[in-house]
Design an enzyme around this catalytic site. Structure first.
Site, mmCIF file in Angstrom:
data_model
loop_
_atom_site.group_PDB
_atom_site.id
_atom_site.type_symbol
_atom_site.label_atom_id
_atom_site.label_comp_id
_atom_site.label_asym_id
_atom_site.label_seq_id
_atom_site.Cartn_x
_atom_site.Cartn_y
_atom_site.Cartn_z
ATOM 1 N N GLY A 49 0.834 -1.194 0.000
ATOM 2 C CA GLY A 49 0.000 0.000 0.000
ATOM 3 C C GLY A 49 0.866 1.241 0.000
ATOM 4 C CD GLN A 55 3.666 5.689 2.681
ATOM 5 O OE1 GLN A 55 2.698 5.150 2.175
ATOM 6 N NE2 GLN A 55 4.666 4.999 3.200
ATOM 7 C CB CYS A 90 5.656 1.902 7.479
ATOM 8 S SG CYS A 90 5.234 3.422 6.617
ATOM 9 C CG LEU A 91 6.941 0.872 1.417
ATOM 10 C CD1 LEU A 91 6.237 1.238 0.113
ATOM 11 C CD2 LEU A 91 8.048 -0.139 1.170
ATOM 12 C CG HIS A 115 -0.078 1.138 7.314
ATOM 13 N ND1 HIS A 115 0.859 0.658 8.208
ATOM 14 C CD2 HIS A 115 0.614 1.957 6.467
ATOM 15 C CE1 HIS A 115 2.043 1.168 7.911
ATOM 16 N NE2 HIS A 115 1.935 1.958 6.856
ATOM 17 C CD GLU A 116 -0.872 2.517 2.880
ATOM 18 O OE1 GLU A 116 -0.336 3.645 2.897
ATOM 19 O OE2 GLU A 116 -0.222 1.469 3.049
ATOM 20 C CG HIS A 127 0.853 6.572 5.772
ATOM 21 N ND1 HIS A 127 2.018 7.069 6.308
ATOM 22 C CD2 HIS A 127 1.102 5.272 5.488
ATOM 23 C CE1 HIS A 127 2.927 6.098 6.347
ATOM 24 N NE2 HIS A 127 2.396 5.003 5.856
HETATM 25 ZN ZN ZN Z 1 3.199 3.145 5.753
#
Ligand code: ZN
Length: 172
Positions: A46, A51, A94-95, A136-137, A140
């Site tokens: 995702g 991000q 998480c990226l 999660h997204e 963000h």
């Molecule tokens: Zn993330």
């Protein structure tokens, strides 16, 4: 299409609440295409627009397994309208939070509403890994990282480690 740079903790945009998209236009479509390519390239399941440095309420996801056909989900202005009482603990990463994973409890199922790329209203009922990715997204997009949902000790432990890594000149 191009692969965008994914910003990492402690970049201030990760802490900033994103704004709703007014209309799905060519610029939004192009951004979404780039976000999808960036997500697959990372690879991640995702990605939220902030991000990649864009403060707009857009998320993409794909939780299909390697042997399955890709199943890309795009939600513009996503809002969670209901969550299950049942929660589930799973290991999350998480990226934008490099070199870290942690177990986190979240509702097992969610219902999310928003718009698709055609500008139509969509409603998605999700469970399993997709329910987690959507939460999660959307976190963000609200300026919340999953490490903000961990206990203080775990979070502080990561922040210390990350500062040390940054100070020693590591990029990751
Ligand atoms: Zn993330």
């Amino acid at each position: 299409m191009s692969i965008l740079e994914i910003i990492q903790f402690p970049h201030p945009l990760l802490k900033t609440k994103t704004l709703p998209v007014e209309g799905v236009n060519a610029a939004v479509e192009r951004l979404v295409r780039d976000m999808i390519e960036t997500m697959y390239h990372a690879p991640g399941s995702g990605l939220a627009a902030n991000q990649v440095g864009v403060g707009k309420q857009i998320m993409v996801a794909d939780v299909s397994k390697a042997e399955e056909e890709p199943n890309t989900i795009v939600i513009v202005n996503p809002q969670i309208v209901s969550v299950s009482e049942e929660t589930i603990i799973a290991n999350e990463g998480c990226l934008s939070v490099p070199d870290f994973n942690a177990e986190l409890s979240r509702p097992a199922q969610v219902t999310v509403v928003g718009k698709n790329l055609a500008g139509e209203e969509v409603e998605i009922e999700a469970d399993g890994w997709l329910a987690r990715v959507i939460q999660h997204e959307i976190d963000h997009l609200n300026g919340i990282l999953y490490i903000d949902r961990l206990g203080r000790l775990k979070r502080q432990g990561y922040i210390r480690k990350r500062k040390k890594a940054l100070a020693s000149g590591e990029k990751k």
